[in-house]
Design a protein around this motif. Structure first.
Motif, PDB file in Angstrom:
ATOM      1  N   VAL A  45      76.311   1.464  17.608  1.00 42.18           N
ATOM      2  CA  VAL A  45      75.836   2.809  17.285  1.00 42.18           C
ATOM      3  C   VAL A  45      76.652   3.836  18.057  1.00 42.18           C
ATOM      4  O   VAL A  45      77.050   4.875  17.511  1.00 42.18           O
ATOM      5  CB  VAL A  45      74.321   2.951  17.593  1.00 42.18           C
ATOM      6  N   TYR A  46      76.940   3.541  19.328  1.00 41.28           N
ATOM      7  CA  TYR A  46      77.750   4.452  20.140  1.00 41.28           C
ATOM      8  C   TYR A  46      79.138   4.631  19.530  1.00 41.28           C
ATOM      9  O   TYR A  46      79.639   5.762  19.422  1.00 41.28           O
ATOM     10  CB  TYR A  46      77.867   3.926  21.575  1.00 41.28           C
ATOM     11  N   LEU A  47      79.784   3.543  19.131  1.00 41.63           N
ATOM     12  CA  LEU A  47      81.124   3.633  18.555  1.00 41.63           C
ATOM     13  C   LEU A  47      81.128   4.443  17.265  1.00 41.63           C
ATOM     14  O   LEU A  47      82.024   5.268  17.036  1.00 41.63           O
ATOM     15  CB  LEU A  47      81.690   2.230  18.308  1.00 41.63           C
ATOM     16  N   VAL A  48      80.124   4.232  16.417  1.00 43.94           N
ATOM     17  CA  VAL A  48      80.032   4.987  15.167  1.00 43.94           C
ATOM     18  C   VAL A  48      79.738   6.459  15.465  1.00 43.94           C
ATOM     19  O   VAL A  48      80.376   7.353  14.905  1.00 43.94           O
ATOM     20  CB  VAL A  48      78.955   4.382  14.236  1.00 43.94           C
ATOM     21  N   ALA A  49      78.781   6.714  16.364  1.00 46.21           N
ATOM     22  CA  ALA A  49      78.427   8.096  16.703  1.00 46.21           C
ATOM     23  C   ALA A  49      79.612   8.832  17.320  1.00 46.21           C
ATOM     24  O   ALA A  49      79.881   9.994  16.977  1.00 46.21           O
ATOM     25  CB  ALA A  49      77.229   8.116  17.651  1.00 46.21           C
ATOM     26  N   LEU A  50      80.335   8.169  18.207  1.00 45.00           N
ATOM     27  CA  LEU A  50      81.506   8.790  18.822  1.00 45.00           C
ATOM     28  C   LEU A  50      82.540   9.146  17.761  1.00 45.00           C
ATOM     29  O   LEU A  50      83.128  10.235  17.792  1.00 45.00           O
ATOM     30  CB  LEU A  50      82.107   7.863  19.883  1.00 45.00           C
ATOM     31  N   SER A  51      82.746   8.262  16.814  1.00 43.76           N
ATOM     32  CA  SER A  51      83.708   8.536  15.745  1.00 43.76           C
ATOM     33  C   SER A  51      83.257   9.701  14.874  1.00 43.76           C
ATOM     34  O   SER A  51      84.055  10.582  14.535  1.00 43.76           O
ATOM     35  CB  SER A  51      83.907   7.285  14.885  1.00 43.76           C
TER      36      SER A  51
END
Length: 158
Positions: A45-51
C-alpha cells in the motif's frame, strides 16, 4: 509547455518501478530485502500510495501552463470558478522546486552505498533501477523553470 509535460513525466519511470515492486516482482532485489521491504500489505500500500502521490504532485506542474492553473474548474466543490492568485501557485511550486533540487542532487551522496549492498539490485537490474530514478534529477529544475514562466506571465507586464 514542453517543460511542464517533461516535469510530469520525470516521475513516471520510478513510479512504474515501485508499482512493479508492489505487484510482487523482485526487480533484482534479493528475497531477504523483499521480505523486509515489499512483502506485507502495508508495504505494498505504501509503494502504491507513494507512486500515486508522486505522480499526482508531478501532474500539478501542468496547472502552471493550463487554464485550470489560473481559474479553478467549475466542478471543484465550493471554490470552482475562483481565480487562482498567482502567488498561491508560485510559492508552493517554488518551495517544491527547491526541495526537489536539494533532494535529488544530494541523493547520490546519501546513497553512495546503494550499489555495494548485496541485497540491492545488481548488474542489469542495477542499471534499470538507475535509469528509472535518474529522470527525477530533472524534476526540480523543470518545475523551477515552469514556475518562473508562470510567475512572469501572471505577475509581470501589468
Amino acid at each position: 509547455m514542453r517543460a511542464a509535460h517533461l516535469a510530469a513525466l520525470t516521475t513516471l519511470p520510478s513510479c512504474v518501478w515501485r508499482l512493479l515492486l508492489a505487484a510482487g516482482f523482485s526487480m533484482g532485489y534479493q528475497p531477504e530485502w523483499m521480505a523486509a521491504n515489499a512483502s506485507s500489505a502495508a508495504d505494498r500500500v505504501y509503494l502504491v500510495a507513494l507512486s500515486l502521490v508522486t505522480e499526482g504532485l508531478a501532474l500539478l506542474t501542468l496547472g502552471l501552463v493550463r487554464p485550470w492553473g489560473e481559474r479553478l474548474p467549475s466542478w471543484v466543490p465550493a471554490i470552482g470558478g475562483w481565480r487562482v492568485r498567482p502567488l498561491a501557485a508560485v510559492v508552493p511550486a517554488s518551495i517544491g522546486a527547491v526541495a526537489l533540487v536539494l533532494l535529488w542532487s544530494l541523493n547520490p551522496l546519501l546513497y553512495t552505498d546503494l550499489f555495494h549492498d548485496p541485497l540491492e539490485p545488481q548488474g542489469g537490474w542495477q542499471l534499470l533501477m538507475a535509469t528509472a530514478y535518474l529522470p527525477l534529477v530533472l524534476w526540480g529544475p523543470l518545475l523551477g523553470l515552469v514556475t518562473w514562466a508562470y510567475y512572469r506571465r501572471r505577475c509581470t507586464d501589468r
